[in-house]
Design an enzyme around this catalytic site. Sequence first.
Site: not given
Length: 261
Positions: A38, A86, A89, A206, A214
């Site tokens: 991330d 995602n 997006r 992460r 997530s």
Amino acid sequence: MVSTKRKRKKFLNSNTPSEAYNVLDCNKLPSHVAIIMDGNGRWAKQRKLSRIEGHHKGAEAVRTVVRTSREIGIPFLTLYAFSTENWERPEKEVTALMVLLKHFLRSEQKEMVDNNIRLDAIGQIDRLPEDAREELHHTMMLTQKNTGMVLSLALSYGGRAEITKAVREIVDDVINQKIDADTISPELISGYLYTQKMPDPDLVIRTSGEMRISNFLLWQIAYSEIYITDTLWPDFSKDEFVDILKNYQLRERRFGRVFFQ
Ligand code: FPP
């Protein structure tokens, strides 16, 4: 001839490329490291670059982590490259990520073959654009006999979607009398997940400091050790990865039990 284990030990004790390797115990490595990559967007924003440039820089960090994992001798590495969420997006970013995936696979094929890395993918692979999917299948086919490390890319992956799919398949198998409902156990459920041939992750990393999971490997991380670093993914380095592995090696894993001294 030097055995792979001795060779690895020699490598870990050598002065290069990082002093940090000296204290890494190669007998206590995690079998499976899973990473939530991330911070590409924030990395780009800090430099007044586009988010897409951040993802390109992120792909370089992917290369570093794959190489380091292979050098150290981690058997399974899973990278969260694109989630089911995602897809929401902006189209331009999604398209750029898919093009980047295709180019990345093409550019890494030789290295994966030469270094005995097998590529695997988890997630709704049929949702990927055809050209990216074909490159993925081609790379998986080229590397299918490799035994040194399994690199799994989580693509269009979501933990809830994975569990939902597994439940549907289990119900089908019960209805069709392939299995008896009484035999449903945690082990049986694990066998219906994308990760059925992998051990559960020992360590989840992460980047970018967010304290959340997530929708990543929800079932599989029940007892994983978690490490969150503030580093943005494009800045994630070999030295930091090794430091995190050293931190992992200091942890006492109890799996819910009590150990008396
Ligand atoms: C999260 O950063 C990252 C992603 C959604 C994509 C991950 C992709 C890469 C690391 C590069 C390409 C990977 C491969 C395998 C070729 P973000 O965009 O959410 O960052 P932000 O939270 O700072 O906005």
